[in-house]
Design a protein around this motif. Sequence first.
Motif, PDB file in Angstrom:
ATOM      1  N   CYS A 170      -0.108   9.153  -1.529  1.00  0.00           N
ATOM      2  CA  CYS A 170       1.018   9.756  -0.634  1.00  0.00           C
ATOM      3  C   CYS A 170       2.364  10.419  -1.382  1.00  0.00           C
ATOM      4  N   ASN A 190       5.720   4.566   4.715  1.00  0.00           N
ATOM      5  CA  ASN A 190       6.347   4.507   6.322  1.00  0.00           C
ATOM      6  C   ASN A 190       7.850   3.874   6.300  1.00  0.00           C
ATOM      7  N   TRP A 215       6.191  14.845   4.450  1.00  0.00           N
ATOM      8  CA  TRP A 215       5.124  14.035   3.625  1.00  0.00           C
ATOM      9  C   TRP A 215       4.086  14.236   4.133  1.00  0.00           C
ATOM     10  N   GLU A 260      -0.257  12.366   3.300  1.00  0.00           N
ATOM     11  CA  GLU A 260      -0.899  11.215   2.966  1.00  0.00           C
ATOM     12  C   GLU A 260      -2.513  11.886   2.557  1.00  0.00           C
ATOM     13  N   THR A 288       4.667  15.392  10.290  1.00  0.00           N
ATOM     14  CA  THR A 288       5.081  15.043   9.244  1.00  0.00           C
ATOM     15  C   THR A 288       6.261  16.244   8.408  1.00  0.00           C
ATOM     16  N   THR A 295       0.782  -1.252  -0.046  1.00  0.00           N
ATOM     17  CA  THR A 295      -0.210   0.028   0.069  1.00  0.00           C
ATOM     18  C   THR A 295       0.777   1.206  -0.033  1.00  0.00           C
ATOM     19  N   ARG A 350       0.809   3.593   1.838  1.00  0.00           N
ATOM     20  CA  ARG A 350       1.033   4.001   3.378  1.00  0.00           C
ATOM     21  C   ARG A 350       2.148   3.620   3.653  1.00  0.00           C
ATOM     22  N   ASP A 351       2.109   1.850   3.529  1.00  0.00           N
ATOM     23  CA  ASP A 351       3.333   1.154   4.158  1.00  0.00           C
ATOM     24  C   ASP A 351       4.574   1.483   3.416  1.00  0.00           C
ATOM     25  N   GLY A 373      -5.569   8.050  -0.956  1.00  0.00           N
ATOM     26  CA  GLY A 373      -4.655   6.835  -0.708  1.00  0.00           C
ATOM     27  C   GLY A 373      -3.391   7.206  -1.373  1.00  0.00           C
TER      28      GLY A 373
END
Length: 121
Positions: free
Chosen positions: A71, A15, A63, A65, A44, A9, A11-12, A69
């Motif tokens: 980023c 990260n 960063w 998000e 962020t 994803t 987000r992952d 969805g």
Amino acid sequence: RGDTLVYNTPRDILNAFIDIDHDTRIGWDKDFQTGRILDKMGDTMNISLLSFKKKEMVMFRCWREFIEGHCVLVQRSVDHADAPINRDRDRVKVKLSGIYLQPETRDTTKISILYQCEGPI
């Protein structure tokens, strides 16, 4: 500049890019050695010192998000009093870096990366 698809994803993946913990980052970034947050400016934004086998970077990183969805991670080199130049490593100067993460399907993300650097990378 480059684009690729990754099975994860946005987000992952974001990260993973902002993570400076050696034990987790070394799983995908074999040259990574240490990371340290020098200044934190909210949830962020930060200034981080990232050290690799033969190079290092002092980066202002921001960063976001987005609701859809997507980023984004934007970075550039900065000078910082707590990060003197290490004579054993080349200091990479990043004029601009951008990483855009766009969901393609439920399980895949398109990563678009742009780096503009001075010196060795």
